[in-house]
Design an enzyme around this catalytic site. Structure first.
Site, mmCIF file in Angstrom:
data_model
loop_
_atom_site.group_PDB
_atom_site.id
_atom_site.type_symbol
_atom_site.label_atom_id
_atom_site.label_comp_id
_atom_site.label_asym_id
_atom_site.label_seq_id
_atom_site.Cartn_x
_atom_site.Cartn_y
_atom_site.Cartn_z
ATOM 1 N N GLY A 124 -5.141 -0.807 -0.603
ATOM 2 C CA GLY A 124 -5.098 0.170 0.495
ATOM 3 C C GLY A 124 -6.426 0.623 1.063
ATOM 4 N N LYS A 164 -2.405 14.109 -0.040
ATOM 5 C CA LYS A 164 -1.147 14.841 0.176
ATOM 6 C C LYS A 164 -1.041 15.896 -0.925
ATOM 7 C CE LYS A 164 1.589 10.812 1.668
ATOM 8 N NZ LYS A 164 2.613 9.884 1.134
ATOM 9 N N ASP A 188 -1.609 10.558 -3.589
ATOM 10 C CA ASP A 188 -0.236 10.984 -3.363
ATOM 11 C C ASP A 188 0.212 11.755 -4.610
ATOM 12 O OD1 ASP A 188 2.322 10.808 -1.921
ATOM 13 O OD2 ASP A 188 2.909 9.388 -3.457
ATOM 14 N N PHE A 219 5.347 9.888 4.282
ATOM 15 C CA PHE A 219 4.804 8.534 4.122
ATOM 16 C C PHE A 219 4.008 8.134 5.367
ATOM 17 C CE2 PHE A 219 4.884 3.909 3.967
ATOM 18 C CZ PHE A 219 4.513 3.699 2.654
ATOM 19 N N ASP A 229 0.076 0.386 3.676
ATOM 20 C CA ASP A 229 1.187 -0.518 3.984
ATOM 21 C C ASP A 229 2.548 0.100 3.705
ATOM 22 O OD1 ASP A 229 0.719 -0.545 1.093
ATOM 23 O OD2 ASP A 229 2.286 -2.075 1.053
ATOM 24 N N GLU A 269 -10.798 5.695 -2.374
ATOM 25 C CA GLU A 269 -9.348 5.506 -2.414
ATOM 26 C C GLU A 269 -8.762 5.863 -1.048
ATOM 27 O OE1 GLU A 269 -6.923 4.079 -3.437
ATOM 28 O OE2 GLU A 269 -5.867 5.076 -5.079
ATOM 29 N N ASP A 270 -7.762 5.110 -0.649
ATOM 30 C CA ASP A 270 -7.141 5.382 0.656
ATOM 31 C C ASP A 270 -6.414 6.713 0.676
ATOM 32 O OD1 ASP A 270 -5.262 4.450 -1.138
ATOM 33 O OD2 ASP A 270 -4.259 3.096 0.236
HETATM 34 P P1 IMP Z 1 -0.629 7.882 -6.330
HETATM 35 O O1 IMP Z 1 -0.930 7.161 -7.595
HETATM 36 O O2 IMP Z 1 0.791 8.392 -6.281
HETATM 37 O O3 IMP Z 1 -1.628 8.970 -5.980
HETATM 38 O O4 IMP Z 1 -0.623 6.814 -5.184
HETATM 39 C C1 IMP Z 1 -1.723 6.175 -4.831
HETATM 40 C C2 IMP Z 1 -1.459 4.874 -4.111
HETATM 41 O O5 IMP Z 1 -0.141 4.764 -3.577
HETATM 42 C C3 IMP Z 1 -2.383 4.851 -2.932
HETATM 43 O O6 IMP Z 1 -3.585 4.267 -3.304
HETATM 44 C C4 IMP Z 1 -1.614 4.025 -1.925
HETATM 45 O O7 IMP Z 1 -1.926 2.673 -2.076
HETATM 46 C C5 IMP Z 1 -0.156 4.270 -2.249
HETATM 47 N N1 IMP Z 1 0.399 5.315 -1.324
HETATM 48 C C6 IMP Z 1 0.592 6.620 -1.587
HETATM 49 N N2 IMP Z 1 1.108 7.272 -0.530
HETATM 50 C C7 IMP Z 1 1.229 6.356 0.451
HETATM 51 C C8 IMP Z 1 1.697 6.424 1.818
HETATM 52 O O8 IMP Z 1 2.088 7.479 2.362
HETATM 53 N N3 IMP Z 1 1.656 5.247 2.510
HETATM 54 C C9 IMP Z 1 1.236 4.075 1.972
HETATM 55 N N4 IMP Z 1 0.789 3.972 0.715
HETATM 56 C C10 IMP Z 1 0.788 5.101 -0.051
HETATM 57 MG MG MG Z 2 -4.395 2.537 -2.871
#
Ligand code: IMP
Ligand code: MG
Length: 178
Positions: free
Chosen positions: A48, A134, A106, A155, A162, A102-103
């Site tokens: 991402g 978020k 979440d 999302f 993606d 990091e993109d």
């Molecule tokens: P986390 O581990 O839940 O914080 O998620 C991190 C990863 O999930 C990010 O690096 C993204 O690649 C993916 N991700 C989380 N939210 C989104 C979204 O809204 N759209 C697309 N990818 C997401």
């Molecule tokens: Mg990512």
């Protein structure tokens, strides 16, 4: 910018490209100040963050290195709760000033699991820079040092992010229409 349909979902325009690039430029300038003379190592998390990392690294004018690792926890629009290391770290981070790119944060699961693994390798410092956060979705705490946009728990798609593999090439960021 019009609505985009991808598989079963519709997405509406959310963050325009010019605004994204402006925020990234500001972040680059901040990093240039904070890391002057430190030769930081940026670690971008694939897939991402590739677009964010590329645009940010162009704004970094101090001496710096970048490398990439691949972690994944997502399937479709939901986090699976499992973080898989698909491509590992090939650079020694001992005694380095490390900045994770990091993109999006979440649930926080990815970095919450990964940061302790990096700390075990004794970097001199370890900071986190993200394009999107978020806060309402975050359940696993992550200290975020630099953040371009704090966004609602919806999302998002585009600019590297993606939906089941597609949409990464969209220049703007779109939001799921509900
Ligand atoms: P986390 O581990 O839940 O914080 O998620 C991190 C990863 O999930 C990010 O690096 C993204 O690649 C993916 N991700 C989380 N939210 C989104 C979204 O809204 N759209 C697309 N990818 C997401
Ligand atoms: Mg990512």
């Amino acid at each position: 910018m019009a609505t985009i349909k991808l598989f079963d979902k519709s997405f509406e325009p959310y963050l325009p490209e010019a605004l994204i690039l402006e925020k990234i430029k500001e972040l680059g300038q901040l990093l240039n100040q904070d890391y002057a003379g430190k030769k930081p190592l940026f670690i971008a998390i694939l897939n991402g963050s590739f677009m964010f990392a590329a645009d940010l690294f162009k704004e970094v004018t101090i001496e710096a290195e970048i490398c990439f690792i691949k972690l994944a926890s997502y399937k479709g629009t939901k986090s699976t709760g499992h973080v898989i290391t698909a491509i590992g770290l090939d650079t020694d981070i001992t005694d380095r000033d490390v900045v994770i790119l990091e993109d999006i944060i979440d649930t926080g699961k990815t970095l919450n699991e990964f940061l302790p693994q990096l700390r075990n390798q004794h970097p001199k410092s370890l900071k986190v820079a993200v394009l999107l956060h978020k806060p309402d979705a975050t359940v696993f705490p992550v200290d975020i040092d630099y953040c371009c946009f704090s966004i609602p728990n919806k999302f998002v798609l585009g600019y590297g992010l993606d939906y089941d593999g597609f949409g990464r090439n969209i220049r703007e960021i779109y939001q799921l229409q509900e």
